[in-house]
Design an enzyme around this catalytic site. Structure first.
Site: not given
Length: 355
Positions: A27, A31, A40, A77, A154
């Protein structure tokens, strides 16, 4: 394609000599970087960012502008494949991924096909091509996918889960249905990763985020079996080079020997396994990637540097180690602390690599 200027990441994955231990961070485009948050915001949403190849390239390259990293990883993703299967992926603010149409029945599984990566997932392949062009040989580009078990988790749960009640219910009550879902997903991942390699990814990684929630028996049958199927089907040479494959199961330290038998080139290790012990167990077969606790990056710079030194010492001399965190970086980490880690790994690892 331009000549690779820094190939120590690829060399370490193949246990070839390097001048210092390479490092990248799971990652690393994320963020914790203010420039990522700005891009973003410009994109409008996380999915809009993922599906815009130029913006995906922009955020992929942002950490390389700040830190002396040895690899870039495609910004995307893990849920792109189930989204392309028509399950209706969305990201609610603060709630993580949601699927409008979870997979719960035999009819749901029967509807699923293998997406064409150059049609339904064309935006990912275009991002790989744009990133390779913009990298211009600076460092290698890593492509990736979620593992079949993680994607299925998921897909069946419909979102993140703490109990895994639906997917484990299927595992214990209808194992043949889960196997059918996992096989379709494994074929999709194989096709997806091979398309990334054809588009320019120079190494690929399979993220088995939820493998560690399984018992040893169920891990082998429902997770590792399908990752081995993928490894068997991957393109392993492109542009005149070996394309290394990294398998990473979070919480999978007990199964390193079984994972090593898949024929992958490297195993990711989280911080619950000592890297030196992992090397003693499987380091004669393949390379290892990891494995600092991401929370160390909340600590003072001297503590970060000391932890890097400890992990490098535990692995010891010689190639075959790619330094990384044991999982993804947290969003509130100070970017200056990441620079301390990257620079410390390069500096402190030199004595372990007498050239």
């Amino acid at each position: 394609m331009s000549e690779l200027k820094n190939d120590r990441f690829l060399r370490a994955l193949l246990r070839q000599p390097v001048d210092c231990t390479p490092i990248w961070i799971m990652r690393q485009a994320g963020r914790y970087l203010p420039e990522y948050r700005a891009t973003r915001a410009k994109a409008g949403s996380f999915m809009d960012l993922c599906t815009n190849p130029d913006l995906a390239c922009e955020v992929t390259l942002q950490p390389l502008a700040r830190f002396d990293l040895d690899a870039a990883i495609l910004f995307s993703d893990i849920l792109t494949i189930p989204d392309a299967m028509g399950l209706g992926l969305s990201f609610a603010q603060g709630e993580g991924p949601q699927f409008a149409r979870p997979v719960r029945s035999a009819a749901d599984v029967a509807k699923l096909g293998v997406p064409d990566p150059e049609i339904e997932l064309r935006y990912v392949m275009d991002a790989v091509r744009v990133i390779r062009r913009e990298l211009n040989g600076r460092v290698p580009l890593i492509g990736f996918s979620g593992s079949p078990w993680t994607l299925a988790t998921y897909m069946v749960e419909g979102s993140g889960s703490k109990e895994y009640s639906h997917v484990k219910g299927m595992l214990f009550d209808r194992p043949e249905l889960l196997h059918k879902l996992l096989d379709t997903t494994a074929r999709s991942v194989t096709s997806y990763l091979n398309a990334q390699i054809a588009a320019g990814a120079q190494a690929v990684m399979i993220f088995d985020t939820w493998g560690g929630v399984l018992s040893p028996r169920d891990y082998i049958e429902f997770s590792l079996r399908y990752m081995a199927q993928i490894v068997d089907g991957l393109t392993r040479e492109n542009e005149g080079r070996r394309v290394p494959v990294i398998l990473f199961t979070k919480g999978g330290g007990a199964w390193l020997e079984s994972m090593a038998e898949t024929g992958c080139d490297a195993l990711g290790v989280d911080w619950t396994t000592d890297i030196g012990a992992a090397r003693a167990r499987v380091g004669h077969q393949l390379a290892l990637q990891g494995n600092m606790d991401p929370c160390v990056l909340y600590a003072a710079p001297e503590r970060i540097r000391a932890e890097a030194a400890t992990i490098l010492k535990s692995y010891g001399s010689g190639s075959g180690h790619v330094f990384n965190l044991g999982h993804g970086i947290h969003q509130h980490i100070n970017p200056d602390h990441v620079k301390v880690l990257v620079d410390s790994v390069h500096e402190l690892s030199k004595p372990y690599h007498p050239m």
